[in-house]
Design a protein around this motif. Structure first.
Motif, mmCIF file in Angstrom:
data_model
loop_
_atom_site.group_PDB
_atom_site.id
_atom_site.type_symbol
_atom_site.label_atom_id
_atom_site.label_comp_id
_atom_site.label_asym_id
_atom_site.label_seq_id
_atom_site.Cartn_x
_atom_site.Cartn_y
_atom_site.Cartn_z
ATOM 1 N N MET A 1 -1.540 -9.700 9.786
ATOM 2 C CA MET A 1 -0.627 -10.844 9.674
ATOM 3 C C MET A 1 0.196 -10.723 8.394
ATOM 4 S SD MET A 1 0.357 -13.738 11.094
ATOM 5 C CE MET A 1 -0.970 -14.235 12.207
ATOM 6 N N HIS A 2 1.498 -10.807 8.512
ATOM 7 C CA HIS A 2 2.376 -10.754 7.349
ATOM 8 C C HIS A 2 2.515 -12.138 6.732
ATOM 9 C CE1 HIS A 2 3.417 -6.646 8.357
ATOM 10 N NE2 HIS A 2 3.533 -7.040 9.609
ATOM 11 N N TYR A 3 2.882 -12.186 5.449
ATOM 12 C CA TYR A 3 2.978 -13.483 4.782
ATOM 13 C C TYR A 3 4.132 -13.508 3.779
ATOM 14 C CZ TYR A 3 0.762 -11.333 0.679
ATOM 15 O OH TYR A 3 0.481 -10.542 -0.404
ATOM 16 N N ILE A 4 4.569 -14.733 3.483
ATOM 17 C CA ILE A 4 5.554 -14.996 2.430
ATOM 18 C C ILE A 4 4.876 -15.845 1.367
ATOM 19 C CG2 ILE A 4 7.700 -16.229 1.860
ATOM 20 C CD1 ILE A 4 8.752 -15.504 4.626
ATOM 21 N N ASP A 5 5.069 -15.500 0.111
ATOM 22 C CA ASP A 5 4.501 -16.240 -1.019
ATOM 23 C C ASP A 5 5.650 -16.883 -1.802
ATOM 24 O OD1 ASP A 5 3.062 -17.226 -3.150
ATOM 25 O OD2 ASP A 5 2.448 -15.267 -3.920
ATOM 26 N N LEU A 6 5.586 -18.190 -1.973
ATOM 27 C CA LEU A 6 6.702 -18.936 -2.547
ATOM 28 C C LEU A 6 6.731 -18.979 -4.075
ATOM 29 C CD1 LEU A 6 6.778 -21.937 -0.039
ATOM 30 C CD2 LEU A 6 8.430 -20.057 -0.205
ATOM 31 N N HIS A 7 5.694 -18.466 -4.739
ATOM 32 C CA HIS A 7 5.749 -18.506 -6.213
ATOM 33 C C HIS A 7 4.749 -17.547 -6.845
ATOM 34 C CE1 HIS A 7 6.663 -20.304 -10.142
ATOM 35 N NE2 HIS A 7 5.392 -20.086 -10.421
ATOM 36 N N CYS A 8 5.223 -16.771 -7.808
ATOM 37 C CA CYS A 8 4.353 -16.002 -8.698
ATOM 38 C C CYS A 8 5.071 -15.832 -10.032
ATOM 39 C CB CYS A 8 3.983 -14.641 -8.102
ATOM 40 S SG CYS A 8 5.299 -13.396 -8.205
ATOM 41 N N LEU A 30 3.173 -4.036 -6.285
ATOM 42 C CA LEU A 30 3.804 -3.739 -5.003
ATOM 43 C C LEU A 30 2.921 -2.914 -4.091
ATOM 44 C CD1 LEU A 30 7.467 -3.015 -6.142
ATOM 45 C CD2 LEU A 30 6.456 -5.165 -5.343
ATOM 46 N N THR A 31 2.131 -2.023 -4.661
ATOM 47 C CA THR A 31 1.267 -1.182 -3.848
ATOM 48 C C THR A 31 0.249 -2.020 -3.091
ATOM 49 O OG1 THR A 31 1.519 0.633 -5.429
ATOM 50 C CG2 THR A 31 -0.331 0.760 -3.893
ATOM 51 N N ARG A 32 -0.434 -2.911 -3.800
ATOM 52 C CA ARG A 32 -1.432 -3.771 -3.148
ATOM 53 C C ARG A 32 -0.778 -4.796 -2.225
ATOM 54 N NH1 ARG A 32 -4.143 -6.590 -7.586
ATOM 55 N NH2 ARG A 32 -2.480 -5.800 -8.913
ATOM 56 N N SER A 33 0.393 -5.311 -2.628
ATOM 57 C CA SER A 33 1.084 -6.291 -1.786
ATOM 58 C C SER A 33 1.465 -5.696 -0.441
ATOM 59 C CB SER A 33 2.346 -6.806 -2.501
ATOM 60 O OG SER A 33 2.013 -7.564 -3.642
ATOM 61 N N LYS A 34 1.927 -4.454 -0.476
ATOM 62 C CA LYS A 34 2.296 -3.765 0.765
ATOM 63 C C LYS A 34 1.083 -3.638 1.683
ATOM 64 C CE LYS A 34 5.119 -1.121 3.269
ATOM 65 N NZ LYS A 34 6.367 -1.615 3.875
ATOM 66 N N GLU A 35 -0.023 -3.248 1.124
ATOM 67 C CA GLU A 35 -1.249 -3.088 1.910
ATOM 68 C C GLU A 35 -1.748 -4.426 2.455
ATOM 69 O OE1 GLU A 35 -3.929 -1.155 -0.747
ATOM 70 O OE2 GLU A 35 -2.957 0.810 -0.592
ATOM 71 N N ALA A 36 -1.501 -5.509 1.702
ATOM 72 C CA ALA A 36 -1.973 -6.833 2.110
ATOM 73 C C ALA A 36 -1.108 -7.469 3.186
ATOM 74 C CB ALA A 36 -2.049 -7.756 0.893
ATOM 75 N N GLY A 37 0.108 -6.942 3.400
ATOM 76 C CA GLY A 37 0.975 -7.480 4.447
ATOM 77 C C GLY A 37 2.091 -8.372 3.954
ATOM 78 N N LEU A 38 2.471 -8.258 2.690
ATOM 79 C CA LEU A 38 3.538 -9.103 2.155
ATOM 80 C C LEU A 38 4.865 -8.842 2.872
ATOM 81 C CD1 LEU A 38 4.518 -11.113 -0.066
ATOM 82 C CD2 LEU A 38 5.115 -9.101 -1.433
ATOM 83 N N MET A 39 5.509 -9.902 3.297
ATOM 84 C CA MET A 39 6.854 -9.822 3.853
ATOM 85 C C MET A 39 7.892 -10.141 2.787
ATOM 86 S SD MET A 39 8.622 -12.078 6.907
ATOM 87 C CE MET A 39 7.920 -11.172 8.274
ATOM 88 N N ALA A 40 7.677 -11.224 2.037
ATOM 89 C CA ALA A 40 8.623 -11.614 0.988
ATOM 90 C C ALA A 40 7.893 -12.343 -0.123
ATOM 91 C CB ALA A 40 9.726 -12.501 1.557
ATOM 92 N N GLN A 41 8.285 -12.058 -1.349
ATOM 93 C CA GLN A 41 7.697 -12.666 -2.536
ATOM 94 C C GLN A 41 8.778 -13.365 -3.338
ATOM 95 O OE1 GLN A 41 4.227 -12.547 -3.812
ATOM 96 N NE2 GLN A 41 5.227 -14.261 -4.859
ATOM 97 N N CYS A 42 8.599 -14.663 -3.578
ATOM 98 C CA CYS A 42 9.479 -15.361 -4.505
ATOM 99 C C CYS A 42 9.034 -15.000 -5.911
ATOM 100 C CB CYS A 42 9.403 -16.871 -4.296
ATOM 101 S SG CYS A 42 10.202 -17.441 -2.786
ATOM 102 N N MET A 43 9.919 -14.351 -6.663
ATOM 103 C CA MET A 43 9.632 -13.876 -8.011
ATOM 104 C C MET A 43 10.276 -14.832 -9.014
ATOM 105 S SD MET A 43 8.034 -10.792 -8.132
ATOM 106 C CE MET A 43 7.682 -9.372 -7.065
ATOM 107 N N ALA A 44 9.448 -15.581 -9.716
ATOM 108 C CA ALA A 44 9.967 -16.581 -10.641
ATOM 109 C C ALA A 44 10.208 -15.990 -12.024
ATOM 110 C CB ALA A 44 8.992 -17.755 -10.752
ATOM 111 N N ILE A 45 11.334 -16.351 -12.589
ATOM 112 C CA ILE A 45 11.543 -16.154 -14.023
ATOM 113 C C ILE A 45 11.252 -17.496 -14.672
ATOM 114 C CG2 ILE A 45 13.201 -15.679 -15.860
ATOM 115 C CD1 ILE A 45 14.570 -13.704 -14.074
ATOM 116 N N PHE A 46 10.069 -17.591 -15.274
ATOM 117 C CA PHE A 46 9.650 -18.804 -15.972
ATOM 118 C C PHE A 46 10.339 -18.840 -17.332
ATOM 119 C CE2 PHE A 46 6.543 -20.401 -19.180
ATOM 120 C CZ PHE A 46 6.700 -21.754 -18.906
#
Length: 318
Positions: A1-8, A30-46
């Motif tokens: 199952m692929h997933y989208i994460d809205l904040h990191c 990115l290596t682990r995210s690819k293996e985990a099924g990441l589709m899209a990651q919201c990358m925050a600049i805090f």
């Protein structure tokens, strides 16, 4: 199952510690995210200010700091173009996925970066920003943060804040209410014309932290077509905890379904932005969370939670 994460907050950590986004010892690479099924990651600049600026030893202005962190973000995406590509439109996410790549969506945590100037929103949009968390833990030009003080918690958006969210809707920048006061939340719900989100928040019914959303807020969020990305920080899942369990994440997500509707449930891990430990590690543990959710949600419902709900909000905004 692929997933989208809205904040990191991974880009911030890579910037401060000069780490690679491809492989590192953080919650996300990115290596682990690819293996985990990441589709899209919201990358925050805090944007560190006040005490957080002192903590991170940031002496630059918010604008200058943003530019420095943005340069790191762009450099990492360029170095890892075989794994991930920026997404400015929902179609980009779908195209990148079809090409076997993950997508990165640039976001900003703390509207202090806007500095009271609507033109700044246009500039940020032009730089690729597609979501702004209106406040962090301090007052800014938009409004006020959540607070245990009922009087402060009731404070709404400033007049400029109302102008800002209207311009965000016009441009296609998602309005994010995580960290915002309750008064500000209700002003957002009143004035937005597109679905808004709580990118990384939990349920106050289960944990009384004022960062969390009440059942009433969840209901309003769902009625407006928004989503709540569940935050993996242990102390927002269980009072005073420093250990995140999969069970606690599942409980909060089930509650969001009950109060806001299935269409409002999403992931907003806050990876690399919280203290404590998680029983599943970092992004590599996402399949374990999804497997646990499968005990309570059908395959179709899991697809909605994992990526379709977030993707719908992107399409409604961008």
């Amino acid at each position: 199952m692929h997933y989208i994460d809205l904040h990191c907050d991974t880009i911030m950590q890579c910037y401060f510690d000069n780490k690679s986004l491809r492989e590192n010892d953080l919650n996300i690479d990115l290596t682990r995210s690819k293996e985990a099924g990441l589709m899209a990651q919201c990358m925050a600049i805090f944007i560190p200010t006040n005490d957080s600026a002192a903590h991170y030893k940031v002496t630059q202005t918010p604008g200058d700091y943003f530019e420095s962190c943005l340069a790191k973000y762009k450099r990492e995406l360029s170095l890892n173009a075989d794994l991930i590509a920026p997404a400015l439109l929902p179609q980009d996410i779908e195209r990148n996925f079809a090409e076997g790549k993950m997508s990165s969506i640039l976001t900003v945590e703390d509207g202090v970066i806007i500095d009271g100037k609507l033109a700044r929103l246009d500039e940020l949009y032009g730089l690729g920003v597609r979501l702004i968390t209106l406040t962090w833990n301090y007052e800014n030009c938009i409004g006020f943060p959540q607070s245990p003080d009922p009087g402060l918690m009731a404070l709404g958006l400033k007049p400029f804040g109302i102008e800002a969210i209207r311009r965000m809707n016009e441009l296609g920048i998602i309005v994010d209410v995580s960290h915002l006061s309750e008064g500000g939340f209700h002003d957002v719900a009143k004035h937005v014309t597109k679905p808004f989100i709580a990118s990384h928040s939990c349920c106050r019914t289960f944990c009384g932290a004022t960062r969390n959303l009440t059942d009433s807020q969840l209901s309003i969020l769902g009625d407006r077509g928004g989503v709540c990305g569940i935050n993996f920080a242990p102390y927002f899942l269980v009072k005073d905890s420093m250990h995140t369990t999969i069970e606690s994440i599942v409980s909060h997500m089930r509650h969001i379904r009950t109060k806001a509707g299935l269409e409002a449930v999403a992931f907003g891990s806050d990876f690399d932005g919280f203290s404590g430990e998680a029983e599943f590690g970092g992004c590599e543990g996402m399949p374990k969370i999804i497997e646990a959710l499968s005990n309570f949600f059908s395959p179709r419902e899991l697809e909605m939670i994992c990526y379709k709900n977030a993707l719908r909000v992107f399409k409604d905004n961008f």
